[in-house]
Design a protein around this motif. Sequence first.
Motif, mmCIF file in Angstrom:
data_model
loop_
_atom_site.group_PDB
_atom_site.id
_atom_site.type_symbol
_atom_site.label_atom_id
_atom_site.label_comp_id
_atom_site.label_asym_id
_atom_site.label_seq_id
_atom_site.Cartn_x
_atom_site.Cartn_y
_atom_site.Cartn_z
ATOM 1 N N ASP A 126 -2.502 6.541 -10.541
ATOM 2 C CA ASP A 126 -3.707 7.004 -11.231
ATOM 3 C C ASP A 126 -3.791 6.424 -12.643
ATOM 4 O O ASP A 126 -4.865 6.045 -13.105
ATOM 5 C CB ASP A 126 -3.792 8.532 -11.238
ATOM 6 C CG ASP A 126 -2.607 9.202 -11.908
ATOM 7 O OD1 ASP A 126 -1.520 8.582 -11.977
ATOM 8 O OD2 ASP A 126 -2.752 10.355 -12.346
ATOM 9 N N ARG A 127 -2.658 6.332 -13.321
ATOM 10 C CA ARG A 127 -2.649 5.742 -14.671
ATOM 11 C C ARG A 127 -2.933 4.239 -14.614
ATOM 12 O O ARG A 127 -3.618 3.703 -15.482
ATOM 13 C CB ARG A 127 -1.312 6.007 -15.368
ATOM 14 C CG ARG A 127 -1.246 7.446 -15.843
ATOM 15 C CD ARG A 127 -0.066 7.820 -16.688
ATOM 16 N NE ARG A 127 0.472 6.827 -17.595
ATOM 17 C CZ ARG A 127 1.750 6.797 -17.945
ATOM 18 N NH1 ARG A 127 2.597 7.666 -17.442
ATOM 19 N NH2 ARG A 127 2.180 5.902 -18.799
ATOM 20 N N GLY B 169 -11.753 1.295 -14.378
ATOM 21 C CA GLY B 169 -11.828 1.723 -12.986
ATOM 22 C C GLY B 169 -13.053 1.188 -12.265
ATOM 23 O O GLY B 169 -13.033 0.957 -11.065
ATOM 24 N N ILE C 91 -5.951 4.449 -2.992
ATOM 25 C CA ILE C 91 -6.834 4.446 -4.168
ATOM 26 C C ILE C 91 -7.974 5.453 -3.992
ATOM 27 O O ILE C 91 -8.408 6.080 -4.952
ATOM 28 C CB ILE C 91 -7.401 3.026 -4.410
ATOM 29 C CG1 ILE C 91 -6.264 2.078 -4.813
ATOM 30 C CG2 ILE C 91 -8.490 3.044 -5.478
ATOM 31 C CD1 ILE C 91 -6.669 0.617 -4.877
ATOM 32 N N LEU D 14 -12.162 9.946 -10.342
ATOM 33 C CA LEU D 14 -11.559 9.780 -11.660
ATOM 34 C C LEU D 14 -11.919 8.422 -12.270
ATOM 35 O O LEU D 14 -12.235 8.328 -13.451
ATOM 36 C CB LEU D 14 -10.035 9.897 -11.521
ATOM 37 C CG LEU D 14 -9.186 9.779 -12.761
ATOM 38 C CD1 LEU D 14 -9.352 11.020 -13.637
ATOM 39 C CD2 LEU D 14 -7.719 9.610 -12.373
ATOM 40 N N ILE D 15 -11.888 7.374 -11.446
ATOM 41 C CA ILE D 15 -12.052 6.026 -12.004
ATOM 42 C C ILE D 15 -13.495 5.581 -12.132
ATOM 43 O O ILE D 15 -13.787 4.648 -12.861
ATOM 44 C CB ILE D 15 -11.256 4.963 -11.211
ATOM 45 C CG1 ILE D 15 -11.799 4.772 -9.808
ATOM 46 C CG2 ILE D 15 -9.784 5.306 -11.198
ATOM 47 C CD1 ILE D 15 -11.190 3.601 -9.067
ATOM 48 N N HIS E 97 -8.560 8.723 -5.864
ATOM 49 C CA HIS E 97 -8.736 8.585 -7.309
ATOM 50 C C HIS E 97 -10.138 8.105 -7.689
ATOM 51 O O HIS E 97 -10.441 7.976 -8.879
ATOM 52 C CB HIS E 97 -7.698 7.606 -7.867
ATOM 53 C CG HIS E 97 -6.286 8.008 -7.584
ATOM 54 N ND1 HIS E 97 -5.652 9.033 -8.249
ATOM 55 C CD2 HIS E 97 -5.389 7.542 -6.672
ATOM 56 C CE1 HIS E 97 -4.424 9.168 -7.785
ATOM 57 N NE2 HIS E 97 -4.245 8.276 -6.825
#
Length: 111
Positions: free
Chosen positions: A55-56, A99, A86, A92-93, A89
Motif C-alpha cells: 500500500d505504501r 496512484g 493491487i 486508496l490510490i 488498494h
Amino acid sequence: ANAEVMVRLAGNYAELSMQKFSSNVVEKCLKMNDASLDEHRNVVVREIMTSPLLDRLLMDPYGNYVVQSTLSVTKGLLHSELVERIRPHLPLIKNSPFGKRILRLLLENKK
C-alpha cells in the motif's frame, strides 16, 4: 553478475523501492531483457506484491514507478495475481497523484 545482484537484494526490494536511487536499481532489475533472468525477475515481482508495504509502494513517489514496472514486465498468471493484490488498494490510490498512474495502467491492460 546480474543474477547475483538480484539474489543479494532479495528480501529488501520493497524498502529499496521507496528510495530515490535504489528504486532505479529495482526498476533496472525488473526491466533487464534477458530470458535467463526471468525466474529472478518473478521472485522480485512476488516479493513486491506480497510485501506488507505494498500500500505504501502504491502511494510512494518512487515506489509507484517500481509497481508500474512490475505491471509492465509481467504477463499471464503472475500479472493476474499482481493485479488482484493491487485491487483492494484501488480506493486508496485513486486520489493519489502517484496512484493514478497505476490505475491508468490497470485500465489500459483491461482493453
